[in-house]
Write an enzyme that holds these catalytic residues in place. Sequence first.
Site, PDB file in Angstrom:
ATOM      1  N   CYS A  33     -55.049  47.161 -20.765  1.00 51.20           N
ATOM      2  CA  CYS A  33     -54.498  47.267 -22.126  1.00 51.20           C
ATOM      3  C   CYS A  33     -53.221  48.088 -22.171  1.00 51.20           C
ATOM      4  O   CYS A  33     -52.609  48.192 -23.225  1.00 51.20           O
ATOM      5  CB  CYS A  33     -55.544  47.822 -23.094  1.00 51.20           C
ATOM      6  SG  CYS A  33     -56.057  49.496 -22.729  1.00 51.20           S
ATOM      7  N   CYS A 102     -60.558  54.906 -25.016  1.00 51.63           N
ATOM      8  CA  CYS A 102     -59.395  55.788 -25.137  1.00 51.63           C
ATOM      9  C   CYS A 102     -59.806  57.251 -25.031  1.00 51.63           C
ATOM     10  O   CYS A 102     -59.130  58.045 -24.373  1.00 51.63           O
ATOM     11  CB  CYS A 102     -58.673  55.545 -26.460  1.00 51.63           C
ATOM     12  SG  CYS A 102     -57.990  53.898 -26.619  1.00 51.63           S
TER      13      CYS A 102
END
Length: 147
Positions: A33, A102
């Site tokens: 990503c 994250c």
Amino acid sequence: MYSEKVMEHFRNPRNVGVIEDADGVGTVGNPVCGDMMTIYIKVKDDKIVDIKFQTFGCAAAIATSSMATELAKGKTLEEALKITKKTVAEALGGLPPQKMHCSNLAAEALKRAIADYLKKQGRIDELKRLGLDKLSEEEHEEEVCEV
């Protein structure tokens, strides 16, 4: 989708930058990503006296980096090692499930910075005791990003 706290840390991230003479540096990334994080620490008497980060990624990646550095600043190394992805996510008022990776990256970058510091100090026994001796830049476990 994001809490107000996530948006606040995204719009006004704390501790952004580089510490040129850092005592420890931890870098992690997820090429799937595109999230890349580096955390820099300055340590005195086993306490994190300064911490900065550079993050390239989504709002959650920037917000979790900001929060992780805020949580770690002023902590001892052992206290900072207790900062987990859950700790970071909770401090931000939660993250969507597909963005939890994250907060994992932020906690991992912090651990790597501490491991780098201990290694540079020749504190190999402590690295092993804390379970940080297996960390290396090449071995970062990638998580699949769901956008």
